[in-house]
Scaffold this motif. Structure first.
Motif, short mmCIF file in Angstrom:
data_model
loop_
_atom_site.label_atom_id
_atom_site.label_comp_id
_atom_site.label_asym_id
_atom_site.label_seq_id
_atom_site.Cartn_x
_atom_site.Cartn_y
_atom_site.Cartn_z
N ALA A 1 33.48 17.05 -44.66
CA ALA A 1 33.94 16.29 -43.50
C ALA A 1 32.82 16.14 -42.49
O ALA A 1 32.61 15.07 -41.92
CB ALA A 1 35.14 16.99 -42.86
N LEU A 2 32.08 17.22 -42.29
CA LEU A 2 30.97 17.17 -41.34
C LEU A 2 29.94 16.14 -41.79
O LEU A 2 29.45 15.33 -41.01
CB LEU A 2 30.33 18.55 -41.23
CG LEU A 2 29.31 18.71 -40.13
CD1 LEU A 2 30.00 18.65 -38.78
CD2 LEU A 2 28.56 20.01 -40.28
N ILE B 1 26.47 31.53 -47.04
CA ILE B 1 27.17 32.20 -45.93
C ILE B 1 28.18 33.21 -46.47
O ILE B 1 28.24 34.34 -46.00
CB ILE B 1 27.90 31.15 -45.07
CG1 ILE B 1 26.90 30.19 -44.46
CG2 ILE B 1 28.74 31.82 -44.00
CD1 ILE B 1 27.55 29.06 -43.70
N TRP B 2 28.96 32.80 -47.44
CA TRP B 2 30.13 33.60 -47.80
C TRP B 2 29.83 34.72 -48.79
O TRP B 2 30.37 35.81 -48.67
CB TRP B 2 31.24 32.69 -48.34
CG TRP B 2 32.37 33.45 -48.96
CD1 TRP B 2 32.75 33.41 -50.25
CD2 TRP B 2 33.21 34.40 -48.32
NE1 TRP B 2 33.77 34.26 -50.48
CE2 TRP B 2 34.09 34.90 -49.29
CE3 TRP B 2 33.32 34.88 -47.02
CZ2 TRP B 2 35.06 35.84 -49.02
CZ3 TRP B 2 34.28 35.84 -46.75
CH2 TRP B 2 35.14 36.31 -47.74
N VAL C 1 41.48 35.24 -51.06
CA VAL C 1 41.15 34.60 -49.78
C VAL C 1 39.77 33.97 -49.87
O VAL C 1 39.54 32.86 -49.36
CB VAL C 1 41.21 35.63 -48.64
CG1 VAL C 1 40.59 35.07 -47.37
CG2 VAL C 1 42.64 36.04 -48.37
N VAL D 1 28.92 38.20 -47.59
CA VAL D 1 30.07 38.83 -46.95
C VAL D 1 31.02 39.37 -48.02
O VAL D 1 31.53 40.49 -47.92
CB VAL D 1 30.78 37.82 -46.03
CG1 VAL D 1 32.02 38.45 -45.42
CG2 VAL D 1 29.84 37.34 -44.96
N MET E 1 35.28 21.75 -47.90
CA MET E 1 35.87 20.54 -47.32
C MET E 1 35.35 20.33 -45.89
O MET E 1 35.12 19.19 -45.46
CB MET E 1 37.39 20.63 -47.34
CG MET E 1 37.95 20.47 -48.74
SD MET E 1 39.63 21.00 -48.87
CE MET E 1 40.49 19.51 -48.64
N GLY E 2 35.18 21.42 -45.18
CA GLY E 2 34.65 21.31 -43.83
C GLY E 2 33.26 20.70 -43.83
O GLY E 2 32.96 19.80 -43.03
N LEU F 1 38.72 30.27 -49.06
CA LEU F 1 37.73 30.09 -48.01
C LEU F 1 36.61 29.18 -48.48
O LEU F 1 36.13 28.32 -47.74
CB LEU F 1 37.17 31.46 -47.67
CG LEU F 1 36.66 31.62 -46.27
CD1 LEU F 1 37.80 32.12 -45.43
CD2 LEU F 1 35.55 32.61 -46.25
N ALA G 1 37.89 25.74 -48.32
CA ALA G 1 38.02 25.26 -46.93
C ALA G 1 36.64 24.95 -46.36
O ALA G 1 36.45 23.90 -45.73
CB ALA G 1 38.72 26.31 -46.09
N LEU G 2 35.70 25.85 -46.59
CA LEU G 2 34.36 25.61 -46.05
C LEU G 2 33.72 24.38 -46.70
O LEU G 2 33.04 23.59 -46.04
CB LEU G 2 33.48 26.83 -46.28
CG LEU G 2 33.69 27.99 -45.32
CD1 LEU G 2 32.82 29.17 -45.71
CD2 LEU G 2 33.38 27.59 -43.89
#
Lengths: 528, 241
Positions: A169-170, A213-214, A155, A217, A165-166, A159, A162-163
């Protein structure tokens, strides 16, 4: 390691819940973890970029491959923080060199692609085992929860994508309109040929940023999975409760002994004492043996602490219900004071002032009267206005509420088929009748009678109705009390009836009499 | 009572826990266990695969019907995209197939079953969570919320929790039932029962070590502490019918 000081609730959890606990743990120490991670990785990434500027792909690959090396720092921070002594940022960074070397080669080679990387890391870093013992330990721990650790890594990989690509995009959304970039697929493919090098380094930087960030965690989740596994294997929660139970039981035994000793030492003095003197209320409160006196001072929970916590508890919502009500009320009456000489003088002064005020007020009488008139006029105007405003309503509903209303008499336009409106009559009725008498005697008499009725109706205001007969009209005329009018009316009515119903013409002599009678009755009036 | 006394402590002393307490008006504490990012992401992935399969099969079948089939397919696409989660959550006790496999369910914040309004809100607001791409906002919100809520959950007042597994009858070590020699609080009773129940998962040395902790208060030699504790556990459990 002291379990009683653990900052997480220790109990066996499912593997998923253990991972969730890791998220919470990372969240609690997020600032420290992210700052230390950024301080380690960002300079390294800058260095790699500088060295491998021509090969951004290789730069990010090397950075990615070295991930296990950076992961040791968050784990060190978390393992220290678990038992309450969270290191400062400086302490953590200073501890890094010592953390790096053990097992670094293994971490970066055959363990690098292990799907349970974060779950295994605590064994390697914290337990300090070597060789056979370590691999056995890993096998034992991995008997359960390694599936969850694998899913965690899987995961995590998605993740990161995904982050990333996010963030890309931002970044793209944030480009101002002025920057005209025609990014077509061809140009993006051409980017790898070296023209767009900075863009690749930028996307690498985004990856490095999202790891801030990740990754903490991820490490924390592996750590809590490890803790959970050990909790299950070694029954940490049971140990924790047993330790507390032992402390409670042995602690209370000591307290019992102490209490017995106190009782034994105090009993004789009490026995020899005189009858206790009657103590005042204040002395009672300060009584060292009283219920409010501090007691149980030899143990962690003293009576004062207990009282304070009880009061704090009673102040909290379920028990305490306070309301603030604000209301106006008259001021407190001041207690009557002895009149002092100054007060008396002041009172006299006040009286004088009052008298002066009265005189001044008299001079204002005229003004006051003007205002009084104005106010009464305003009230009257208001009443009139209200009546006028609701006049239609009053007309419509006045009957119903019993208001005496004057019913306007609608004068009939016709009686016996004769026009009665004054406008239809000629100006000089008598002359016209004389003129008509010669060839149309019927019209002449009709005109006279018609004019009589019209006069009765409009000048004498006789309430004539269409249903009245000639006799009834005469009766009404009699009620007016005018003899001349009554005689004339009677005479004319008789002649008219004789002509109208009996077709008997009146004698020629009567003509003069009727016309003269009309003139004498109405002609003068008209003239006057 | 427990939570209240803990809430009065300063925040940094509060032991970190994944439990979420809801107090009912009757004063009963419900323990909900909110589910975090990883199981939820997996459940979503399963649902995504199922939806993809449904759409694929239906489009192949409807493709045979020509344009009419394509029209039906478009309606179906709308239904599967927007109503798959809502219908499953409302009619299947808050469980879409993916959540059912992972042992999750959606409830309101107070633990009551999810209704139409909340389900529609949380699923329509997926569009906010997806922004700017690939659930970025949802992931960050989920990692940063104490009850692991994404933005849609915050707006709808819902919670994704673990379902409670049905309880199984525990196997206790064989021993003669004994009364407890001292009064025990609920937690302590649970710990002693847990010691007897989980004995099979612990090594013999560890069991002895744990039991030795209580040898002193039990006033027995350390070797006899373990059978004594097993006996007390039997006594606490009562005679099974």
């Amino acid at each position: 390691m002291r379990l009683t000081e653990a900052s997480v609730a220790i109990r066996p959890r499912s593997a998923w819940e253990a991972i969730d606990l890791g998220v919470l743990l990372a969240r609690r120490h997020a600032g420290l973890l992210m700052a230390s991670w950024a301080l380690v990785t960002l300079p390294l990434f800058a260095l790699l970029c500088a060295l491998l500027w021509q090969y951004p792909g290789w730069a990010i690959f090397v950075f990615w491959w070295l991930k296990p090396a950076y992961e040791r720092l968050p784990l060190y921070i978390l393992s220290q923080a678990l038992f309450g002594n969270t290191p400062s940022l400086k302490q953590a960074l200073r501890a890094l060199p010592k953390l790096l070397w053990p097992q670094l080669l293994a971490s970066l080679t055959w363990r690098r692609l292990s799907p349970t990387r974060s779950f295994d890391l605590p064994v390697l870093q914290l337990e300090g085992l070597a060789g056979q013992a370590r691999s056995q330990r890993l096998v034992v721990l991995g008997q359960r929860d390694s599936a969850a650790a694998t899913w965690l890594t899987l995961v995590g990989m998605h993740l990161e994508v995904a982050l990333w690509m996010g963030l890309v995009a931002l970044f793209y959304l944030m480009l101002p309109q002025q920057v005209e970039l025609d990014w077509t697929w061809e140009s993006l493919i051409a980017a790898s040929s070296g023209q767009w090098m900075w863009l690749e380094h930028l996307s690498n930087l985004l990856y490095v940023l999202l790891l801030i960030i990740w990754e903490p965690v991820y490490v924390a989740c592996g750590f809590t999975l490890y803790l959970n596994r050990r909790t299950a294997l070694e029954a940490w929660d049971i140990e924790l409760t047993f330790r507390r139970l032992r402390q409670r039981l042995t602690g209370s035994a000591y307290a019992l002994l102490l209490g017995c000793a106190v009782l034994l030492t105090q009993q004789p003095s009490n026995a020899w004492a005189d009858t206790p003197p009657i103590v005042s209320e204040e002395a009672k409160q300060a009584d060292p043996q009283g219920p409010d006196a501090p007691r149980l001072l030899q143990q962690p929970l003293t009576s004062q602490a207990a009282r304070a916590s009880i009061e704090a508890l009673l102040d909290e919502p379920p028990f305490q219900h306070r309301e603030t009500v604000t209301r106006w009320r008259l001021g407190e009456e001041k207690p009557a004071e002895e009149p002092k000489p100054e007060d008396v003088e002041a009172f006299l002064d006040m009286l004088k002032n009052l008298l002066k005020l009265g005189e001044w007020w008299k001079s204002l009488d005229v003004v006051a009267q003007v205002f009084e008139v104005l106010l009464w006029a305003a009230l009257a105007a208001l009443l009139v206005f209200v009546l006028w405003r609701y006049r239609e309503w009053l007309q419509a509903f006045g009957d119903r509420i019993g208001l005496p209303t004057r019913r306007r008499q609608v004068a009939p336009q016709q009686l016996f088929g004769l026009e009665l409106a004054p406008e239809t009559l000629p100006d000089d009725v008598a002359s016209e009748a004389e003129r008509l008498w010669a060839d149309q005697p019927r019209a002449a008499l009709g005109l006279l009678y018609r004019a009589l009725l019209s006069r009765l109706l409009h000048e004498h205001r006789l309430p004539l109705k269409q249903s009245h007969t000639e006799g009834e009209v005469l009766h009404l005329v009699a009620g007016l009390g005018q003899e001349n009018l009554e005689d004339y009316s009677r005479q004319l009515t008789l002649h008219w009836q004789a002509l109208a119903y009996g077709h008997r013409l009146p004698a020629e002599s009567q003509r003069q009499g009727l016309c003269q009678g009309w003139r004498s009755l109405f002609g003068q009036e008209r003239a006057a | 009572m427990h939570s209240r006394s803990r809430a009065s402590l300063p925040l940094n002393q509060l032991p970190l826990d994944t439990r979420y307490q809801v107090e009912t008006p009757e004063g009963i504490d419900l323990h909900l266990r909110p589910a975090g990012l990883v199981p939820r992401a997996l459940a979503f992935a399963i649902d995504l695969v199922i939806r993809g399969l449904i759409l694929m099969v239906m489009f192949i079948v409807l493709g045979l019907l020509g344009q009419f089939g394509m029209g039906l397919g478009t309606i179906l696409l709308f239904l599967v995209t927007w109503w798959y989660m809502v219908l499953f959550e409302v009619f299947n006790q808050g469980r879409s197939p993916g959540k059912q496999m992972l042992g999750l369910r959606v409830v309101h914040d107070d633990g009551t079953p999810i209704g139409w309004a909340a389900s529609l809100t949380r699923n329509l607001l997926r569009f906010v969570d997806i922004l700017p791409f690939g659930y970025t906002l949802g992931i960050i919100s989920c990692l940063n919320h104490p009850a692991f809520k994404r933005l849609g959950d915050i707006a709808a007042g819902t919670l994704v929790v673990y379902r409670d597994a049905p309880l199984s009858k525990p196997l206790l070590a064989d021993a003669e039932p004994l009364p407890a020699p001292f009064p025990l609080s609920l937690d302590e009773q649970r710990a002693i029962l847990g010691f007897a129940e989980r004995g099979g998962q612990l090594s013999a040395a560890r069991r002895a070590e744990l039991a030795a902790l209580l040898a002193d208060p039990l006033q027995v030699p350390a070797e006899q502490a373990e059978p004594r504790l097993n006996g007390i556990a039997r006594g606490l459990l009562g005679s099974a019918p």
